[in-house]
Scaffold this motif. Structure first.
Motif, PDB file in Angstrom:
ATOM      1  N   LYS A   1       0.844  -1.192   0.000  1.00  0.00           N
ATOM      2  CA  LYS A   1       0.000   0.000   0.000  1.00  0.00           C
ATOM      3  C   LYS A   1       0.890   1.257   0.000  1.00  0.00           C
ATOM      4  CE  LYS A   1      -4.213   1.631   0.450  1.00  0.00           C
ATOM      5  NZ  LYS A   1      -3.779   2.449  -0.684  1.00  0.00           N
TER       6      LYS A   1
ATOM      7  N   GLU B   1       2.288   2.659  -3.281  1.00  0.00           N
ATOM      8  CA  GLU B   1       1.419   3.527  -4.074  1.00  0.00           C
ATOM      9  C   GLU B   1       1.590   4.982  -3.634  1.00  0.00           C
ATOM     10  OE1 GLU B   1      -2.324   1.960  -5.013  1.00  0.00           O
ATOM     11  OE2 GLU B   1      -3.221   3.916  -5.420  1.00  0.00           O
ATOM     12  N   ASP B   2       1.650   5.182  -2.322  1.00  0.00           N
ATOM     13  CA  ASP B   2       1.840   6.556  -1.822  1.00  0.00           C
ATOM     14  C   ASP B   2       3.173   7.110  -2.319  1.00  0.00           C
ATOM     15  OD1 ASP B   2      -0.495   6.272  -0.471  1.00  0.00           O
ATOM     16  OD2 ASP B   2       0.449   5.650   1.409  1.00  0.00           O
TER      17      ASP B   2
ATOM     18  N   ARG C   1       2.906   8.151  -5.991  1.00  0.00           N
ATOM     19  CA  ARG C   1       1.997   9.297  -6.156  1.00  0.00           C
ATOM     20  C   ARG C   1       2.736  10.620  -5.978  1.00  0.00           C
ATOM     21  NH1 ARG C   1      -3.504   8.491  -6.457  1.00  0.00           N
ATOM     22  NH2 ARG C   1      -4.214   6.418  -5.873  1.00  0.00           N
TER      23      ARG C   1
ATOM     24  N   GLY D   1      -1.722   5.972  -9.664  1.00  0.00           N
ATOM     25  CA  GLY D   1      -1.901   4.775  -8.843  1.00  0.00           C
ATOM     26  C   GLY D   1      -0.798   3.816  -9.183  1.00  0.00           C
ATOM     27  N   LEU D   2      -0.842   2.637  -8.551  1.00  0.00           N
ATOM     28  CA  LEU D   2       0.185   1.647  -8.850  1.00  0.00           C
ATOM     29  C   LEU D   2      -0.467   0.271  -8.792  1.00  0.00           C
ATOM     30  CD1 LEU D   2       3.343   1.295  -9.236  1.00  0.00           C
ATOM     31  CD2 LEU D   2       3.393   0.746  -6.811  1.00  0.00           C
ATOM     32  N   GLY D   3      -0.643  -0.332  -9.993  1.00  0.00           N
ATOM     33  CA  GLY D   3      -1.262  -1.655 -10.024  1.00  0.00           C
ATOM     34  C   GLY D   3      -0.237  -2.740  -9.746  1.00  0.00           C
ATOM     35  N   TYR D   4      -0.712  -3.904  -9.310  1.00  0.00           N
ATOM     36  CA  TYR D   4       0.233  -5.016  -9.158  1.00  0.00           C
ATOM     37  C   TYR D   4      -0.474  -6.356  -9.308  1.00  0.00           C
ATOM     38  CZ  TYR D   4      -1.641  -5.443  -4.414  1.00  0.00           C
ATOM     39  OH  TYR D   4      -2.489  -5.590  -3.351  1.00  0.00           O
TER      40      TYR D   4
ATOM     41  N   PHE E   1       4.694  -4.903 -10.675  1.00  0.00           N
ATOM     42  CA  PHE E   1       4.014  -3.614 -10.513  1.00  0.00           C
ATOM     43  C   PHE E   1       3.813  -2.966 -11.877  1.00  0.00           C
ATOM     44  CE2 PHE E   1       6.321  -4.300  -6.555  1.00  0.00           C
ATOM     45  CZ  PHE E   1       5.336  -4.056  -5.617  1.00  0.00           C
TER      46      PHE E   1
ATOM     47  N   GLY F   1       2.992   0.715 -13.945  1.00  0.00           N
ATOM     48  CA  GLY F   1       2.789   2.151 -13.993  1.00  0.00           C
ATOM     49  C   GLY F   1       2.154   2.474 -15.327  1.00  0.00           C
TER      50      GLY F   1
END
Ligand code: ASP
Length: 591
Positions: A341, A344-345, A348, A354-357, A394, A396
């Motif tokens: 989690k 992602e911060d 940002r 956001g950051l998918g994984y 991950f 981007g």
């Protein structure tokens, strides 16, 4: 005043009389006998002041305090059994002193010399004391060795050392200039050089063929850990050489410096090369740290087919946008949910939406995004990224420049976190084929500087379909993710130089006003030429293994560009201002 430096005092001199001089590193009174560790520029030697040998020397030793300046004469003898100090070059012997002079006294030190946790402000205020420590002596020994090696190396290769002016006209390296007002010419200013770029090119027009200089450069930028307002670069220029030959000169220079400084074994057999494009697309940086893997791959074509509209829309413009996957081997077992989690911060902060994984489990890919993909496409992701059970990947997605930037930073962040960056290796890489320009707020800006030669057509003209794709003959040398230096072939024809200025929106008058002397010189038989500059302070920083550039500059400035030792910058006498035809708009407020 001395017969020997402390470091020389060894068993070889047992029974002989010697005189040493230096500062008191420590003093111990052992019930009558006083022991003094005396330090000079590179080592400590133990003095023994025993009243049985010399009452006078013992009396003087009683007065001695830390950092007093002493000259001591006495006889060398072996230390008593079990009292040897294997950490010192002089650890097997001591000097029994019969004559001791206090050359100067010292107030107690304002801080504990050599204590690395001491606040930097106090170290900089008393820089001369900070520099008295063995750690700093070592760094400046290294710096001197490197400078001499650089000079010898270049001289052997036929380069001529030439000094260029410090009071000069602005040189466009892209930073703000330091200005110096002229007394003789009211209202006019010199600029301190951001680099000797234009002068070294002029020296090529003069037929000097090969020039170098350990040049001071000045840039009024916001400072970071590896920047100072004034710094030194090894500045080099040569004529009638192609890009490969110039890069070979740079490699030989680096080899000679490394060898002289005792880092021979860290040198590669070959300095690898990578294009700017590959560096950006794979590592998200034009100065990739290659000490660890963590590469990015493109998955934009796979995401174009997914049922998530945000991703598929981004994927529809593959020229403008990027969707990048970064695989972390075994990441699923390394990172906690909370850490995932936090990632992602982190991204940002650098503009990520956001950051998918995905997590690679026994049963296949898992993660909040899987539902948007067909079975085949999930398999395509597995294949493209080379995923194995336990890996995390991950993603981007977004505008190219932003994605490459934050994924590049994220890569470094993960490497630090996972502690996979080996500290003891030197990974060099040349980055080549830089674009000539980048677009900044709708204006073309030279990525290196506007004197860089763009790649020309076979006819020797500037041809391009997309100006942003136009490449230049520029190259940067990167070590462990730090840019050591760079250079380029230069434009040696006036018409091309004019065309480049024009593309950058620099009018003819402006070009004439700022660089008229260069444009003129290009009309008088300018030879093909090129060169490079290596950041000398950065090289020393890397060799010394320190992460602050201030450690390798004798009298550095703070991050706020102040010298805490001399208090520069400081207000000046109103008379001086008057002479310089300057009136301050605002009286400085007293602090
Ligand atoms: N003048 C450039 C710089 O200072 C180096 C070069 O192109 O030689 O970065």
């Amino acid at each position: 005043m001395r017969t020997h430096y402390c470091a020389e005092i060894s068993e070889e001199y047992i029974g002989e009389e010697v005189t040493v001089a230096g500062w008191v590193a420590s003093r111990r009174d052992h019930g009558g006998v006083i022991f003094i560790d005396l330090r000079d520029k590179d080592e400590v030697v133990q003095l023994v002041c025993d009243p049985a040998d010399s009452e006078e020397a013992h009396r003087v030793a009683e007065e001695v305090r830390d950092q007093y300046v002493l000259v001591a004469t006495g006889k060398v003898r072996p230390r008593g059994e079990g009292l040897e100090n294997p950490n010192l070059k002089t650890g097997k012997v001591e000097i029994v002193v019969h004559s001791l002079t206090i050359e100067n006294r010292s107030k107690p030190m304002p801080f504990d010399l050599g204590d690395e946790k001491v606040n930097e402000e106090i170290r900089l205020k008393y820089r001369y004391l900070d520099l008295r420590t063995p750690r700093m002596h070592k760094i400046f020994q290294l710096r001197s060795t490197a400078a001499i090696a650089a000079r010898n190396s270049l001289a052997e290769m036929g380069f001529l050392e030439v000094e260029t002016p410090v009071l000069t006209k602005s040189t466009p390296e892209g930073a703000r200039d330091y200005l110096v007002p002229s007394r003789v010419w009211p209202g006019e200013f010199y600029a301190l050089p951001q680099s000797p770029q234009l002068f070294k090119q002029l020296l090529m027009v003069s037929g000097f063929d090969r020039y170098f200089q350990l040049a001071k450069c000045f840039r009024d930028e916001d400072l970071r850990a590896d920047r100072q307002p004034e710094f030194t670069q090894i500045d080099v220029e040569m004529s009638f050489m192609d890009q490969n030959k110039i890069m070979e000169v740079a490699e030989r220079l680096i080899r000679d410096i490394w060898a002289a400084c005792g880092f021979w074994e860290k040198l590669p057999n070959m300095f690898p090369r990578m294009t700017y494009k590959e560096a950006m697309e794979t590592y998200g940086s034009d100065k990739p740290d290659l000490r660890f893997e963590l590469k990015m791959v493109d998955v934009i074509d796979i995401f174009e087919r997914c049922s998530n509209e945000i991703f598929s829309t981004i994927a529809k413009s593959p020229k403008k946008n990027r969707i990048k996957a970064l695989k972390v081997p075994n990441g699923d077992n390394i990172f906690s949910k909370r850490q995932m989690k936090g990632f992602e911060d982190y991204v940002r902060k650098f503009g990520a939406q956001g950051l998918g994984y995905f997590q690679m489990k026994e049963e296949g890919l898992k993660g909040p995004l899987t539902k948007f993909f067909s079975e085949e496409d999930l398999q395509a992701i597995i294949d493209r990224c080379g995923l194995e059970v336990g890996d995390v990947v991950f993603f981007g997605a977004g505008e190219k420049k932003v994605v490459l930037d934050y994924m590049g930073r994220f890569r470094l962040y993960l490497a630090e976190l996972m502690e996979i960056v080996p500290k003891d290796v030197h990974k060099f890489v040349w980055i080549v084929d830089f674009p000539m320009f980048e677009l900044e707020e709708g204006k073309l800006k030279a990525l290196h500087h506007p004197f860089t030669m763009p790649k020309l057509s076979d006819k020797g003209t500037l041809d391009y379909d997309d100006i942003e794709e136009l490449e230049s003959a520029a190259y940067d040398l990167v070590l462990n993710g730090t840019e050591l230096g760079g250079g380029s072939l230069r434009i040696h024809k006036q018409e091309i130089q004019k065309e480049v200025f024009e593309l950058m929106g620099i009018s003819e008058e402006e070009a004439q006003e700022k660089f008229g002397f260069l444009l003129d010189a290009l009309e008088y038989g300018a030879p093909p030429h090129g060169g490079f500059a290596m950041g000398f302070d950065r090289i020393i920083m890397l060799l010394a293994g320190t992460d602050s550039i201030r450690d390798v500059i004798a009298f550095p400035k703070t991050q706020k560009a102040q010298c805490l030792l001399t208090h520069a910058p400081s207000p000046v006498d109103p008379e001086q201002l008057k002479e310089l035809h300057i009136r301050l708009r605002q009286r400085p407020t007293a602090e």
